[in-house]
Design an enzyme around this catalytic site. Structure first.
Site, PDB file in Angstrom:
ATOM      1  N   TYR A 140       8.885   6.838  -5.381  1.00 21.49           N
ATOM      2  CA  TYR A 140       7.463   6.569  -5.186  1.00 21.49           C
ATOM      3  C   TYR A 140       7.247   5.784  -3.892  1.00 21.49           C
ATOM      4  CZ  TYR A 140       2.714   4.956  -5.607  1.00 21.49           C
ATOM      5  OH  TYR A 140       1.383   4.697  -5.324  1.00 21.49           O
ATOM      6  N   ARG A 187       4.544  -8.696  -5.587  1.00 20.00           N
ATOM      7  CA  ARG A 187       3.488  -9.710  -5.390  1.00 20.00           C
ATOM      8  C   ARG A 187       2.244  -9.381  -6.208  1.00 20.00           C
ATOM      9  NH1 ARG A 187       0.570  -9.166   0.176  1.00 20.00           N
ATOM     10  NH2 ARG A 187      -0.213  -7.399  -1.029  1.00 20.00           N
ATOM     11  N   ARG A 197      -2.298  -0.031 -13.297  1.00 20.05           N
ATOM     12  CA  ARG A 197      -1.389   0.699 -12.403  1.00 20.05           C
ATOM     13  C   ARG A 197      -0.005   0.104 -12.603  1.00 20.05           C
ATOM     14  NH1 ARG A 197      -3.462   2.345  -6.961  1.00 20.05           N
ATOM     15  NH2 ARG A 197      -2.144   4.116  -7.533  1.00 20.05           N
ATOM     16  N   PHE A 257       5.563  -4.803  16.911  1.00 17.89           N
ATOM     17  CA  PHE A 257       4.813  -4.019  15.920  1.00 17.89           C
ATOM     18  C   PHE A 257       5.651  -3.797  14.660  1.00 17.89           C
ATOM     19  CE2 PHE A 257       2.189  -0.925  14.001  1.00 17.89           C
ATOM     20  CZ  PHE A 257       2.992   0.114  13.602  1.00 17.89           C
TER      21      PHE A 257
END
Ligand code: D61
Ligand code: MG
Ligand code: MG
Length: 340
Positions: A140, A187, A197, A257
């Site tokens: 997933y 978290r 969920r 980044f």
């Protein structure tokens, strides 16, 4: 700035606190492609996340989103009123117009990742399909985050900023996404439970409770903390790959980044570790001052390695010796010290 560009960066800042800053600091060549990569996938995710949309509506949209991004004028108004990024899809025609102006190489990378992510989200959105095993959990997270890493690496190599090797190491690119996504899933336990969920794998929580929702009962506090530490330990398993990936990145704008979200994640994971507030409060996050410090410091691989070493030691010191994973976390922290 043309009107379209202004609208695009407005959507970026509206939909993401953390990624907007690092995307806007990117070199001109990559800023627009990666901003649009973000907005297209955030649009797809806004459909996935909306539990008020019937599956027989949602699933076809997830699977055909990679074609929708080529349809000028398309918008989506089926999101529920509370879906946080619904405005992005209401005005999605602006994103499509900008996407169609990108170089074909970037369009192809974005469309290909969007197709794979949409298929993966559709699979896990299907009734009765849940994240049960650790393999399901990795699969997933590959679909919703690992694929982003793969697409970004392809863009870095395609524009010539990074060597073709970066795009080749799909295992490392995948781990970049899994570390970020698994940190967020650990978290956001309470928020996701409230939204019904279930991302925590049964192979993990099943060792500590009969039902996932039992973890929030006060009488199960000790087991709940061991379960949380197990989830943290699972996320930490990607850190070596993250550091190896970052050591490949030579372009300074790409490095920051890539590095900033990772150092934010290790700081968050350290805060989450052994922290019972995960089961009582939503929106647990590191202090603003720590975020500012990390964004300033994450400039080269030596400093980033030192940051990982610092948090690994902090996390190890927080580990409860009675925790079943006490030894494993100690071993992993030791390995991180060696890699760095
Ligand atoms: O709804 C929310 O706000 C959170 O949604 C989470 C969820 O629903 O699970 C979840 O949605 C996932 C599906 C949409 C992915 C959107 C995305 C995120 C960051 C990007 C960064 C750059 C370019 C494209 C990007 C695309 C989410 O946003 N999780 C945050 C972690 C995802 C990390 C993706 C990622 C992977 C590798 C990276 C490598 C280098 C730099 C940034 C990276 C960023
Ligand atoms: Mg989401
Ligand atoms: Mg989602």
């Amino acid at each position: 700035m043309t009107i379209t560009k202004e609208k695009i960066y407005h959507h970026l800042t509206m939909t993401s606190r953390s990624f907007a800053a690092v995307i806007q600091d990117l070199d001109e060549e990559l800023k627009d492609p990666i901003c649009l990569f973000y907005l297209i996938l955030r649009g797809l995710d806004t459909i996935e996340d909306d539990m008020s949309i019937d599956l027989d509506i949602k699933i076809p949209y997830l699977k055909k989103f990679h074609e929708i991004i080529y349809q000028k004028g398309w918008n989506f108004t089926k999101n529920g009123p509370n879906e946080k990024d619904r405005q992005l899809l209401v005005e999605f025609d602006t994103v499509i117009d900008a996407f169609l102006c990108l170089k074909p190489a970037y369009q192809t990378i974005i469309a290909d990742i969007t197709k794979q992510m949409g298929d993966g989200m559709a699979h896990y959105a299907t009734a009765g399909i849940n994240v049960e095993t650790n393999a399901d959990y990795d699969e997933y997270c590959h679909y919703v985050a690992g694929l982003v890493g793969l697409g970004l690496s392809e863009m870095f190599s395609a524009c010539g900023f990074e060597s073709p090797m970066v795009a080749k190491r799909k295992d490392l690119s995948n781990s970049m996404g899994l570390f970020l996504q698994k940190t967020n899933i650990a978290r956001d336990f309470l928020e996701d439970l409230r939204d019904k969920r279930f991302f925590w794998p049964k192979e993990i929580w099943g060792r500590y409770a009969d039902r996932m929702e039992d973890l929030i009962k006060p009488e199960n506090q000790a087991k709940a903390l061991h379960c949380l530490d197990h989830m943290v330990f699972n996320a930490m398993s990607h850190i070596k790959d993250v550091l190896e990936y970052l050591s490949m990145i030579k372009n300074q704008s790409c490095f920051k980044f890539c590095a900033i979200p990772q150092v934010m994640a290790i700081a968050t994971l350290t805060l989450v570790h052994n922290n019972y507030k995960i089961y009582t409060h939503e929106n647990i996050k590191i202090r603003k001052g720590e975020t500012v410090w990390l964004m300033k410091e994450a400039v080269d691989i030596d400093t980033v390695a030192a940051i990982f070493r610092y948090y690994a030691r902090l996390l190890n010191n927080k580990t409860n010796p009675l925790d079943p994973h006490f030894i494993d976390i100690g071993v992993l922290c030791g390995e991180i010290e060696q890699v760095c």
